[in-house]
Design an enzyme around this catalytic site. Structure first.
Site, PDB file in Angstrom:
ATOM      1  N   ILE A  30       0.831  -1.208   0.000  1.00  0.00           N
ATOM      2  CA  ILE A  30       0.000   0.000   0.000  1.00  0.00           C
ATOM      3  C   ILE A  30       0.863   1.255   0.000  1.00  0.00           C
ATOM      4  CG2 ILE A  30      -1.778   1.291   1.249  1.00  0.00           C
ATOM      5  CD1 ILE A  30      -2.634  -1.365   2.513  1.00  0.00           C
ATOM      6  N   ALA A  31       1.937   1.221   0.793  1.00  0.00           N
ATOM      7  CA  ALA A  31       2.808   2.397   0.929  1.00  0.00           C
ATOM      8  C   ALA A  31       4.202   1.931   1.304  1.00  0.00           C
ATOM      9  CB  ALA A  31       2.259   3.357   1.982  1.00  0.00           C
ATOM     10  N   SER A  32       5.160   2.832   1.130  1.00  0.00           N
ATOM     11  CA  SER A  32       6.550   2.520   1.441  1.00  0.00           C
ATOM     12  C   SER A  32       7.195   3.718   2.109  1.00  0.00           C
ATOM     13  CB  SER A  32       7.311   2.148   0.167  1.00  0.00           C
ATOM     14  OG  SER A  32       8.629   1.765   0.463  1.00  0.00           O
ATOM     15  N   GLY A  77      10.369   0.960   6.334  1.00  0.00           N
ATOM     16  CA  GLY A  77       9.462  -0.159   6.226  1.00  0.00           C
ATOM     17  C   GLY A  77       8.418   0.046   5.156  1.00  0.00           C
ATOM     18  N   ASP A  78       7.546  -0.948   5.046  1.00  0.00           N
ATOM     19  CA  ASP A  78       6.487  -0.936   4.047  1.00  0.00           C
ATOM     20  C   ASP A  78       5.165  -1.284   4.711  1.00  0.00           C
ATOM     21  OD1 ASP A  78       8.284  -0.550   1.768  1.00  0.00           O
ATOM     22  OD2 ASP A  78       8.952  -2.587   2.189  1.00  0.00           O
ATOM     23  N   LEU A  79       4.071  -0.831   4.092  1.00  0.00           N
ATOM     24  CA  LEU A  79       2.732  -1.148   4.561  1.00  0.00           C
ATOM     25  C   LEU A  79       2.044  -2.004   3.510  1.00  0.00           C
ATOM     26  CD1 LEU A  79       0.688  -0.560   6.861  1.00  0.00           C
ATOM     27  CD2 LEU A  79      -0.207   1.289   5.436  1.00  0.00           C
ATOM     28  N   ASP A 135       1.971  13.200  17.539  1.00  0.00           N
ATOM     29  CA  ASP A 135       2.142  13.447  16.101  1.00  0.00           C
ATOM     30  C   ASP A 135       0.782  13.455  15.406  1.00  0.00           C
ATOM     31  OD1 ASP A 135       3.566  14.014  13.818  1.00  0.00           O
ATOM     32  OD2 ASP A 135       4.129  11.948  13.399  1.00  0.00           O
TER      33      ASP A 135
END
Length: 573
Positions: free
Chosen positions: A294-296, A300-302, A408
């Site tokens: 999904i994302a990077s 790390g990555d998702l 955050d």
């Protein structure tokens, strides 16, 4: 180094950036890398600074050596401030797209651009031997440089020289504010700034400035030295070291004995993975099925996937060392997420904390982040802004009552499920407050950060309330706060000048009042989320009713006209 190679390097770890810098030194052959302690010193320099430093600093120059030397000087005498001043060239006209502008401009524009090109050529000729800033030439600096050249062309009097001032000292509260005030007292304009804290409680601050009216570098050094000597004496190393030794997670006194015993293990997050007691949240990697990325990010990555048939999101860490800050934050996030369960907080399902399979598994949020949603959907309806704000208040009220500070809060960390429910996510920098509720670490994102956090002053949960106000402005306008400034320029403005985003003229007074109350300078004057929840719910309810009335009014008028029309024809007959 090519632009593609530089971009590839930005995706690498801090250790890899360090190795690339050492290789550059070997290639240039200006340093004896075999000298005792040289390579180890460079590696230690990178290790003590945040990854942001490694990704942003120019590894093709000797700036890193200078930074190391300044920090070592500060360490040798913590009572003093070490600094360096040099002229820098902030222009990068070869990439400015000037030729394409000349191709499409009018005659008047062509003449103006030609004059700018001549001024740029004069500047390049004058500064061709000057180094670039340690952290590159950003579009912000390019814009300032172009403006200065324009003034020089019009008046032939403006000093377009830019200086880079690098300062190393013991880190302490209000340091950034005091340094920026010192530069302001010398009538210097801070065009760009970068601030880094080391793991041993020192600070490296790099400012690019202009506006110096003196004779040059030596004159500026002398005046700046006198001004820096007027700064308050740094706190003693004994106190600084004692503060650094405090655990990052402090257990609240009022926890029940059973929960307190379990949480004491969380106080040492590195031991989460090594505990011998079975935990129902520790997942077997074999049960996790990965489907698509999904994302990077940098570390790390998702992924979207499934766990025991349930659709989930999987956050994976890669190239993370056991003793790194990223690993500690990963374990911290696990420790925090195990403690929370609320409709407006992303649900933690479990984690794999045994290397090399480091990951956290959450419920899958089909709607993605609010930040991405705004970019696709455009301007949000006021009722949707208030709905999101209300749900965030509910989740944050729960977290604060559990003694958890998010630290955050922003649109990018708010996710939406398939039903449109908004949930708070990303607890990588969240912390549990102790009985005094006081923290001092600077963390979060500058544009959303409360002034007391920026200044390294003690702060409590009301820092989240300030971030909430900036987030509401972000939702209302669909824009990034202070988008015309660099993040650190915005931070300096918030602390030093009381800078706040401009509330749009069409913003309802009720919402404007909420934002103004939440971003007050004095944290004690900011409302709690328990109060904000009630105020936002009332605003949301009233706005929905107004929007419903507006939606039904045209239909009613149409019916009335139709009835009146038919009635009129009947009477005519």
């Amino acid at each position: 180094m090519t632009e593609a190679a530089s971009e590839q390097l930005r995706r690498k770890s801090k250790q890899q950036v360090c190795e690339a810098f050492l290789q550059n030194l070997r290639d240039k052959k200006n340093f004896d890398l075999d000298a005792p302690g040289f390579v180890e010193g460079i590696k230690q320099h990178f290790q003590t600074l945040p990854t942001r430093y490694a990704l942003d600093v120019n590894i093709n120059s000797y700036d890193i050596i200078n930074h190391q030397s300044l920090l070592n000087s500060a360490r040798a005498d913590p009572s003093a401030v070490s600094f360096q001043v040099r002229k820098v060239d902030v222009s990068f006209y070869g990439n400015s797209g000037m030729s394409s502008q000349l191709s499409f401009g009018s005659v008047g524009t062509l003449l103006a651009e030609a004059a700018s090109a001549q001024a740029a050529a004069r500047s390049l000729s004058r500064h061709k031997s000057l180094p670039r800033p340690a952290f590159g030439s950003s579009p912000n600096l390019f814009s300032l440089s172009s403006s200065a050249l324009s003034e020089e062309r019009d008046r032939n009097t403006a000093d377009t020289t830019f200086y880079e001032i690098t300062i190393a000292s013991v880190d302490q509260p209000k340091l950034l504010c005091r340094l920026s005030e010192s530069l302001g007292d010398l009538n210097l304009n801070i065009c760009e700034a970068h601030a880094f804290n080391t793991t041993d409680r020192f600070s490296l601050d790099v400012f690019v400035v202009n506006g110096w009216s003196g004779e040059g570098v030596e004159d500026l050094e002398e005046v700046l030295s006198e001004r820096l000597q007027q700064l308050p004496a740094p706190t003693s190393r004994q106190n600084s070291d004692a503060a650094a030794a405090q655990p990052s997670v402090v257990i609240p006194d009022e926890l029940p004995t059973e929960e307190r015993s379990k949480s004491t293990e969380e106080q040492r997050p590195a031991e989460v993975a090594s505990t011998s007691a079975p935990d129902d949240w520790e997942l077997d990697p074999a049960d996790i099925v990965f489907e698509e990325k999904i994302a990077s990010g940098a570390f790390g990555d998702l992924y979207k996937g499934t766990y025991c048939g349930q659709e989930v999101a999987i956050k994976i860490l890669r190239n993370v060392h056991t003793d790194s800050q990223q690993y500690q934050e990963f374990l911290q996030e696990v420790a925090i997420m195990r403690k929370v369960r609320h409709k407006n907080v992303v649900q933690f399902i479990g984690a794999c904390t045994k290397k090399p399979n480091l990951c956290i598994v959450f419920e899958f949020m089909a709607g993605g982040s609010i930040y991405d949603y705004m970019r696709k959907a455009g301007q949000l309806k006021l009722s949707l802004v208030l709905k999101i704000g209300t749900e965030v208040c509910r989740g944050m009220d729960y977290l604060h009552k559990r003694k958890i500070v998010h630290r955050d809060l922003k649109a990018a960390n708010l996710l939406m499920d398939e039903t449109g429910t908004v949930k708070i996510a990303d607890f990588g920098v969240a912390r549990v407050m102790n009985s005094t509720g006081v923290m001092t670490a600077e963390t979060g994102t500058y544009r959303w950060m409360a002034p007391e956090v920026i200044e390294h002053n003690p702060y409590r949960e009301k820092a989240d309330v300030f971030s909430f106000a900036i987030t509401m402005w972000e939702l209302l306008t669909g824009r990034v706060p202070y988008e015309e400034m660099t993040p650190l320029q915005a931070a300096v403005g918030v602390v030093q000048k009381g800078l706040r985003p401009v509330i749009p003229a069409n913003c309802p007074e009720g919402l404007a009042s909420v934002m103004r109350d939440c971003w007050q300078r004095d944290a004690r004057q900011r409302p709690a989320f328990e109060q904000l929840k009630v105020r936002l719910e009332e605003l949301w309810r009233a706005t929905r009713q107004q929007e419903e009335r507006r939606a039904t009014t045209p239909g009613l008028l149409s019916k009335l006209r139709k009835n009146m029309g038919s009635g009129g024809s009947g009477s005519g007959r």
